[in-house]
Design a protein around this motif. Sequence first.
Motif, PDB file in Angstrom:
ATOM      1  N   GLY A   9      -4.605   2.745 -13.544  1.00  0.00           N
ATOM      2  CA  GLY A   9      -4.534   1.935 -12.332  1.00  0.00           C
ATOM      3  C   GLY A   9      -3.676   0.705 -12.550  1.00  0.00           C
ATOM      4  N   MET A  10      -3.813   0.136 -13.731  1.00  0.00           N
ATOM      5  CA  MET A  10      -3.094  -1.101 -14.023  1.00  0.00           C
ATOM      6  C   MET A  10      -1.606  -0.836 -14.264  1.00  0.00           C
ATOM      7  SD  MET A  10      -4.456  -3.900 -13.748  1.00  0.00           S
ATOM      8  CE  MET A  10      -3.827  -5.541 -13.975  1.00  0.00           C
ATOM      9  N   VAL A  11      -1.296   0.339 -14.819  1.00  0.00           N
ATOM     10  CA  VAL A  11       0.115   0.692 -14.998  1.00  0.00           C
ATOM     11  C   VAL A  11       0.786   0.758 -13.625  1.00  0.00           C
ATOM     12  CG1 VAL A  11       1.684   2.548 -15.664  1.00  0.00           C
ATOM     13  CG2 VAL A  11      -0.170   1.889 -17.186  1.00  0.00           C
ATOM     14  N   ARG A  19      -8.998   5.355 -16.618  1.00  0.00           N
ATOM     15  CA  ARG A  19      -8.692   5.180 -15.196  1.00  0.00           C
ATOM     16  C   ARG A  19      -8.242   3.763 -14.908  1.00  0.00           C
ATOM     17  NH1 ARG A  19     -14.153   7.646 -13.080  1.00  0.00           N
ATOM     18  NH2 ARG A  19     -13.667   6.717 -11.084  1.00  0.00           N
ATOM     19  N   ALA A  20      -8.943   2.795 -15.506  1.00  0.00           N
ATOM     20  CA  ALA A  20      -8.561   1.398 -15.282  1.00  0.00           C
ATOM     21  C   ALA A  20      -7.163   1.152 -15.824  1.00  0.00           C
ATOM     22  CB  ALA A  20      -9.567   0.470 -15.949  1.00  0.00           C
ATOM     23  N   LYS A  21      -6.862   1.802 -16.965  1.00  0.00           N
ATOM     24  CA  LYS A  21      -5.560   1.596 -17.593  1.00  0.00           C
ATOM     25  C   LYS A  21      -4.445   2.172 -16.720  1.00  0.00           C
ATOM     26  CE  LYS A  21      -3.662   1.618 -22.222  1.00  0.00           C
ATOM     27  NZ  LYS A  21      -3.872   2.014 -23.613  1.00  0.00           N
ATOM     28  N   LEU A  54       2.315   1.607  -3.380  1.00  0.00           N
ATOM     29  CA  LEU A  54       1.299   2.064  -4.340  1.00  0.00           C
ATOM     30  C   LEU A  54       1.148   3.574  -4.279  1.00  0.00           C
ATOM     31  CD1 LEU A  54      -1.759  -0.358  -4.206  1.00  0.00           C
ATOM     32  CD2 LEU A  54      -0.405   0.254  -6.175  1.00  0.00           C
ATOM     33  N   LEU A  70       4.324  -1.820  -9.571  1.00  0.00           N
ATOM     34  CA  LEU A  70       4.378  -2.472  -8.268  1.00  0.00           C
ATOM     35  C   LEU A  70       4.859  -3.917  -8.405  1.00  0.00           C
ATOM     36  CD1 LEU A  70       3.479  -2.064  -5.241  1.00  0.00           C
ATOM     37  CD2 LEU A  70       1.428  -3.294  -5.884  1.00  0.00           C
ATOM     38  N   LEU A  71       4.370  -4.602  -9.442  1.00  0.00           N
ATOM     39  CA  LEU A  71       4.720  -6.008  -9.649  1.00  0.00           C
ATOM     40  C   LEU A  71       6.219  -6.188  -9.816  1.00  0.00           C
ATOM     41  CD1 LEU A  71       3.596  -8.951 -10.389  1.00  0.00           C
ATOM     42  CD2 LEU A  71       3.960  -8.247 -12.726  1.00  0.00           C
ATOM     43  N   LEU A 102      -0.110  -0.810 -10.996  1.00  0.00           N
ATOM     44  CA  LEU A 102      -0.001  -2.168 -10.465  1.00  0.00           C
ATOM     45  C   LEU A 102       1.163  -2.921 -11.112  1.00  0.00           C
ATOM     46  CD1 LEU A 102      -1.818  -3.226  -8.290  1.00  0.00           C
ATOM     47  CD2 LEU A 102      -3.017  -4.572  -9.990  1.00  0.00           C
ATOM     48  N   GLN A 103       1.416  -2.606 -12.381  1.00  0.00           N
ATOM     49  CA  GLN A 103       2.513  -3.292 -13.078  1.00  0.00           C
ATOM     50  C   GLN A 103       3.878  -2.833 -12.553  1.00  0.00           C
ATOM     51  OE1 GLN A 103       1.718  -3.868 -17.176  1.00  0.00           O
ATOM     52  NE2 GLN A 103       3.874  -3.783 -17.725  1.00  0.00           N
ATOM     53  N   ILE A 107     -13.607   5.745 -17.712  1.00  0.00           N
ATOM     54  CA  ILE A 107     -13.381   4.504 -16.967  1.00  0.00           C
ATOM     55  C   ILE A 107     -12.215   3.732 -17.575  1.00  0.00           C
ATOM     56  CG2 ILE A 107     -14.366   2.203 -16.588  1.00  0.00           C
ATOM     57  CD1 ILE A 107     -16.783   3.355 -15.584  1.00  0.00           C
ATOM     58  N   ARG A 108     -12.174   3.718 -18.910  1.00  0.00           N
ATOM     59  CA  ARG A 108     -11.128   2.988 -19.612  1.00  0.00           C
ATOM     60  C   ARG A 108      -9.742   3.545 -19.246  1.00  0.00           C
ATOM     61  NH1 ARG A 108      -9.981  -0.161 -24.279  1.00  0.00           N
ATOM     62  NH2 ARG A 108      -8.081   0.746 -25.118  1.00  0.00           N
ATOM     63  N   ASN A 135       0.829  -1.208   0.000  1.00  0.00           N
ATOM     64  CA  ASN A 135       0.000   0.000   0.000  1.00  0.00           C
ATOM     65  C   ASN A 135       0.859   1.251   0.000  1.00  0.00           C
ATOM     66  OD1 ASN A 135      -2.665  -0.726  -0.200  1.00  0.00           O
ATOM     67  ND2 ASN A 135      -2.814  -1.244   1.965  1.00  0.00           N
ATOM     68  N   ILE A 171      -5.803   7.839 -11.490  1.00  0.00           N
ATOM     69  CA  ILE A 171      -6.986   6.980 -11.522  1.00  0.00           C
ATOM     70  C   ILE A 171      -8.226   7.760 -11.121  1.00  0.00           C
ATOM     71  CG2 ILE A 171      -6.025   4.681 -11.235  1.00  0.00           C
ATOM     72  CD1 ILE A 171      -6.365   5.140  -8.189  1.00  0.00           C
TER      73      ILE A 171
END
Lengths: 232, 304
Positions: free
Chosen positions: B179-181, B175-177, B153, B186-187, B183-184, B172-173, B150, B167
């Motif tokens: 958000g995922m960047v 924001r989701a994109k 993030l 973070l990965l 997360l990536q 929506i598209r 957290n 985000i």
Amino acid sequence: MAKSNRYLMAVSILIVILLVASIVLFQYKAYLLLSFLLIGCIMLPMFARFEMKEIGGREIVMLAMLAAIAAVGRVPFAGLPSVQPTTFVIIMVGLVFGAESGFLVGAVAAIVSNIFLGQGPWTPWQMYAWGMVGMTAGLLRNTWWMSKLWGKCVFGFVWGYLFGWFMNMWIIVGNLESFSWEFFTGIYVASIYFDLAHGLSNVFFLLVFGVSWMRILERFKKKYGLFDFQRA
Amino acid sequence: MSNGLERMHPFVLFLYYVAVGVLAMYFNHPLFLGVGCIVLILVNLTHDNGKALKKWIPMLSVMCAVIILVNPFINSRGTHIFFYFRGKQVTLEATLYGAVLSMSLVLILLMFISFNLILNGNKFLFVFSRFLPRTAFLTMLAIRFVPLLNRRLDEIADVQRVKGLSIKTGTIRQRAKSGMVILQVLLTWSLEEAIETSDSMKARGYGIGKRSPYIPYRLARQEVGWLVTLAVLLLICLVGGLLGYGKIIIYPQLGTLQLYPIDWIVFISMLVIMAFPLLIEGRELLKWNYSLWKTSHSNSRTRT
């Protein structure tokens, strides 16, 4: 193999005994209790297998990290209803690290996210549902259509619905004595849009990020020789 | 916050919550469930004056109201008919069943509210590390990573915002994109770190012997006594329930609600199990008050 077969036999016999006992002994039907016992019976062998397996510290920490990422993934998406990358992360783990790792990451992600969002009677059902997402992804990863992007998208979309349908079951099982088909269809109709959002978000994540996540995870697996016990 | 109950051995607490959860799903006599709910509310009050409970009250009451009101109308089983609604019978049985079901669910949720306060994190995993050590370890690690992730993030999101990816704004598209960047990033960051963590674990000897718990809980004699008491009482309840005590027949026709002598034995066993935290806290309270009284008494006596 013989050992796991014996385990499966024992568990299936136990389930039959539980079902018979619930009909013969409990005329008053404790369905919810029975459902927890059955879910426990089905999941226990998978955890037991993980306990007995030769596995290194690297793999355990890696799985824990992936489960934590799957659980935390719900945070940046809190503003979007029913859209969460948890299912997507679990599918990725299943595809790259195999069925067993997929199951573990799915089940643990459910426990961990619920420690922060609140445990409840739904926890075992979520553990099972997400565990199965990871497990099926791992089992199907060598089929020809799963190596195609559209195959993965269909898989993710179908699981959006399966997950919702399975989680609806816990409401129905908790209420089985007053079961009626209107009640059943009512619950399933009410969840259609949420499941659709879940399925579509899975497809979206798989389309946009599937390839790069697969590449990252494959790279880590190769670089550090994770889950590669034949060579080690 | 540290009360008498929390100092109990995790095994005792675990058995208590398992017993309450099982009995909540097991009995269906309104008296049993109703009294159970009241006792569990009192238990929750002793934890933190009902702070956690308050947050759940709206959800619990809405759920109860929906089940009690909706069940008689979608379910027309039973023989005692109140009235007809659009040609379907509304029965006493279905109403009572709705009430029983909602009480059972409320009892389970009350149990989980208390569970989240008392048997949290470390203690819960201590219980499981006996049966499934590696799975418990994996879960414990994952739980520890959550606050860390957290924090990361937030850090990544700050950097991304400077670059114009957020985000909070856009379609929506988009924001989701974005958000995922996040997360990536973070990965990759976290997986690299995970390898370092595991190497440092290995260097310090992970996997050489059996893992020892961070807090060594030991069962005191009194706690063994509680374990045995709770187990025996649970057994009485289960056997009693098997013979039909503590349960009523609702469908197809409502049976009697009368309680027989053995019903009372089962009822009292259940009451003692559910009130276990109250007994512990009550004992502590008595001890405290009594010792205060005694010291003030002796003080006044020495003064005179």
